[in-house]
Design a protein around this motif. Structure first.
Motif, short mmCIF file in Angstrom:
data_model
loop_
_atom_site.label_atom_id
_atom_site.label_comp_id
_atom_site.label_asym_id
_atom_site.label_seq_id
_atom_site.Cartn_x
_atom_site.Cartn_y
_atom_site.Cartn_z
N LEU A 169 0.85 -1.19 0.00
CA LEU A 169 0.00 0.00 0.00
C LEU A 169 0.88 1.24 0.00
O LEU A 169 1.87 1.30 0.74
N ASP A 170 0.51 2.22 -0.80
CA ASP A 170 1.23 3.49 -0.86
C ASP A 170 0.28 4.58 -0.38
O ASP A 170 -0.76 4.82 -1.00
N MET A 171 0.64 5.23 0.73
CA MET A 171 -0.24 6.24 1.31
C MET A 171 -0.20 7.51 0.46
O MET A 171 0.89 8.05 0.18
N GLY A 172 -1.36 7.99 0.07
CA GLY A 172 -1.43 9.19 -0.75
C GLY A 172 -1.31 10.45 0.09
O GLY A 172 -1.89 10.57 1.17
N ASN A 173 -0.51 11.41 -0.41
CA ASN A 173 -0.33 12.69 0.30
C ASN A 173 0.05 12.45 1.76
O ASN A 173 -0.55 13.02 2.68
N ALA A 174 1.05 11.62 1.97
CA ALA A 174 1.34 11.09 3.31
C ALA A 174 1.53 12.18 4.36
O ALA A 174 0.77 12.27 5.33
N TYR A 175 2.53 13.00 4.17
CA TYR A 175 2.86 13.98 5.22
C TYR A 175 1.73 14.98 5.45
O TYR A 175 1.54 15.47 6.57
N LEU A 176 0.98 15.25 4.40
CA LEU A 176 -0.07 16.27 4.51
C LEU A 176 -1.24 15.81 5.36
O LEU A 176 -2.14 16.60 5.65
N GLN A 177 -1.26 14.56 5.76
CA GLN A 177 -2.34 14.05 6.60
C GLN A 177 -2.07 14.23 8.09
O GLN A 177 -2.96 13.98 8.90
N LEU A 178 -0.86 14.65 8.45
CA LEU A 178 -0.50 14.74 9.86
C LEU A 178 -0.79 16.14 10.39
O LEU A 178 -0.55 17.14 9.72
N GLU A 179 -1.30 16.18 11.61
CA GLU A 179 -1.58 17.44 12.27
C GLU A 179 -0.47 17.73 13.28
O GLU A 179 0.04 16.83 13.95
N LEU A 180 -0.11 18.97 13.41
CA LEU A 180 0.92 19.39 14.34
C LEU A 180 0.32 20.20 15.48
O LEU A 180 -0.84 20.61 15.42
N ASP A 181 1.12 20.44 16.51
CA ASP A 181 0.69 21.32 17.58
C ASP A 181 0.49 22.73 17.03
O ASP A 181 1.15 23.15 16.06
N LYS A 182 -0.40 23.46 17.67
CA LYS A 182 -0.70 24.81 17.18
C LYS A 182 0.52 25.72 17.18
O LYS A 182 0.61 26.63 16.36
N SER A 183 1.47 25.46 18.10
CA SER A 183 2.67 26.31 18.15
C SER A 183 3.52 26.18 16.90
O SER A 183 4.34 27.06 16.60
N SER A 184 3.35 25.10 16.13
CA SER A 184 4.16 24.88 14.92
C SER A 184 3.43 25.31 13.65
O SER A 184 4.05 25.33 12.58
N TRP A 185 2.18 25.64 13.75
CA TRP A 185 1.40 25.95 12.56
C TRP A 185 1.99 27.11 11.76
O TRP A 185 2.07 27.05 10.54
N LYS A 186 2.43 28.14 12.44
CA LYS A 186 2.86 29.35 11.73
C LYS A 186 4.16 29.13 10.94
O LYS A 186 4.51 29.94 10.09
N TYR A 187 4.84 28.02 11.20
CA TYR A 187 6.09 27.76 10.50
C TYR A 187 5.90 26.84 9.29
O TYR A 187 6.61 26.96 8.30
N VAL A 188 4.98 25.89 9.37
CA VAL A 188 4.89 24.89 8.30
C VAL A 188 3.52 24.81 7.64
O VAL A 188 3.35 24.08 6.67
N MET A 189 2.52 25.50 8.15
CA MET A 189 1.17 25.37 7.61
C MET A 189 1.04 26.11 6.28
O MET A 189 1.57 27.21 6.11
N ILE A 190 0.36 25.47 5.32
CA ILE A 190 0.07 26.13 4.05
C ILE A 190 -1.44 26.17 3.85
O ILE A 190 -2.17 25.30 4.31
N ASN A 191 -1.90 27.18 3.15
CA ASN A 191 -3.33 27.39 2.94
C ASN A 191 -3.67 27.04 1.49
O ASN A 191 -3.07 27.57 0.56
#
Length: 498
Positions: free
Chosen positions: A29-51
């Motif tokens: 099985l190959d997971m689609g859009n793998a990394y994009l499925q993970l949620e981070l702590d809110k303190s990290s959102w401003k560094y790696v989050m994309i809209n």
């Protein structure tokens, strides 16, 4: 803004192949859009989050920790599923032929570990790992415990004592077990045994020394300061979490027997000292392999809750007898009146190491420095822990056994039986199943390293021949490999244990 790098290891491809060895059908099985499925702590959102127009994706491809974080998450989700491997966003499942999928017997020991080439070798080569031990008094774990801990051994074990003086003037002792035949050869493996916290030579330890002698080992008992008749020549006493004396003793043994493999085993509460040594020394350890029989992992909780009453009382009495011989000298640094009035193991430990005139520590601060598992991530030596579900000294296995450690660290192996008590596992009144399993484990690990050494030598020869043909040289140098150099042989796993 730089992110903090997560050092969770990625498994080598060789280990993934090992898990699927013998399988005949596979699913991937190959997971689609793998990394994009993970949620981070809110303190990290401003560094790696994309809209994006479909929503917010919180972990981008290219983040320095993305691959290790995703590997950790996937391994935890799929943990416990048989014959399943995962490498980042790829998951594979293999199915063996029907004849190879027969389950083990209900009463057989369970080997709990992270899948690896060494783990598979142990499961295949150690026959005692797959057979149900036929124990006497199977339903009486306290009888196993008291018989092996208190009953005198059959016959006297001949010992030759060697005292070692430490840098601060303190003394420890090495008791070399002597056989009835001639001395073992120079290359005979040395087996160092660390007794329980009371320091007395038990029937269990004596039986292991006798069996090791018959199997061609050179057993030696490590006696801590003030234990088993060792005189007190320094006012400094060391807790079980301080391996400095054990480290010096192993250096001395390595100097005296440079051609021999060094192995170590511990019983019961003495495992705290061995675990501390393995964690503190890491890849600098002189040991090829180690084993603990009925280890105590959470030593702080064990001292606070304590084993069952009779065992606790006997261990406390043994400690007080050892200390009473030097009450006058110890009175200069500790409150001896309070020491001999102590009614629990915790009170005794606090008076000795937390409330002395030399050290004034809180109970929590003391365990920050002496917890046996404080440096467990640095262990770089294969370690087998033999435990039973009905151990009356350790307690409930669901609480007292760190299963996650064995499932994620490739150096830790847990052999868990249904019965056996604490340092018991008696198959007769004079033999223990744990001794057979332990020596079989040491033999199997040695064979595995020798096979790896031969494979590496063949690769070196091929590389040397290729270099020879390319450069047109007349000769080439052949590298020599030390037979007991575990860290060179085992470095194929080092890449994912740091």
């Amino acid at each position: 803004m730089a992110s903090r790098l997560d050092h969770y290891p990625l498994p080598p491809i060789e280990d993934l192949y090992t898990i699927m060895t013998g399988d005949c059908t596979f699913t991937k099985l190959d997971m689609g859009n793998a990394y994009l499925q993970l949620e981070l702590d809110k303190s990290s959102w401003k560094y790696v989050m994309i809209n994006m127009h479909k929503g917010l994706y919180k972990l981008q491809f290219g983040a320095s920790s993305a691959c290790t974080v995703y590997q950790y998450v996937m391994e935890n989700i799929l943990r416990g599923l048989p014959r399943v491997t995962v490498y980042l966003d790829d998951c594979a499942w293999g199915r063996p032929p029907p004849a190879a999928a027969a389950p083990a017997g209900e009463g057989s020991p369970r080997l709990i570990c992270k899948p690896s080439a060494l783990a598979r070798h142990l499961a295949q080569s150690c026959g005692s790992f797959g057979r149900e031990p036929r124990l006497v008094w199977g339903g009486w774990p306290r009888l196993h415990t008291l018989y092996n801990g208190l009953w005198p051994a059959a016959g006297e074990l001949r010992l030759a004592r060697e005292h070692l003086q430490m840098a601060d003037g303190g003394l420890v002792a090495l008791d070399w077990a002597l056989g009835e035949r001639e001395a073992p050869p120079a290359r005979a493996p040395v087996l160092l045994l660390v007794p329980h916290a009371g320091g007395r030579l038990t029937r269990h330890a004596s039986g292991l020394c006798r069996l090791a002698l018959r199997r061609g080992y050179r057993p030696v008992l490590f006696n801590r300061r003030l234990h088993n008749g060792v005189p007190l020549t320094s006012r400094r006493l060391l807790p079980l979490g301080d391996p400095s004396d054990l480290r010096e003793a192993l250096r001395y043994i390595r100097h005296q027997h440079p051609a021999a493999q060094l192995l170590a085993a511990s019983e019961g509460s003495g495992s705290a000292l061995l675990l501390s040594y393995l964690g503190e020394c890491g890849s600098s350890s002189h040991l090829t392999a180690a084993a603990c029989i009925s280890p105590i992992f959470s030593f702080q909780d064990w001292l606070q809750a304590g084993p069952f009453r009779l065992y606790r009382w006997l261990l406390l009495l043994q400690q007080k007898i050892n200390l009473s011989r030097y009450a006058t000298v110890l009175g200069e640094i500790i409150d001896t009146e309070k020491l001999f009035r102590s009614c629990t193991l915790r009170e005794l430990e606090e008076v000795l190491f937390c409330q002395s005139k030399i050290n004034n520590l809180s109970w929590a601060s003391y365990w920050e420095k002496n917890d046996p598992l404080r440096d467990v991530d640095e262990v770089a030596v294969p370690l087998l822990c033999i435990c039973s579900n009905d151990d009356p000294c350790r307690g409930n296995p669901e609480v007292t056994l760190p299963f996650e450690l064995f499932e994620t660290n490739p150096y830790f192996f847990l052999l868990l039986t249904k019965h056996g008590g604490h340092c018991g596992f008696l198959t007769s009144r004079s033999s223990s199943w744990s001794h057979e399993a332990l020596l079989e484990y040491f033999k199997s690990v040695s064979e595995f390293f020798r096979a790896e050494e031969r494979t590496k030598n063949q690769c070196r020869r091929k590389i040397s021949m290729t270099s020879y043909k390319r450069r047109g040289e007349a000769t080439h140098k052949k590298e020599s490999v030390c037979s007991h150099n575990i860290h060179e042989i085992f470095n194929w796993q080092r890449s994912y244990t740091r």
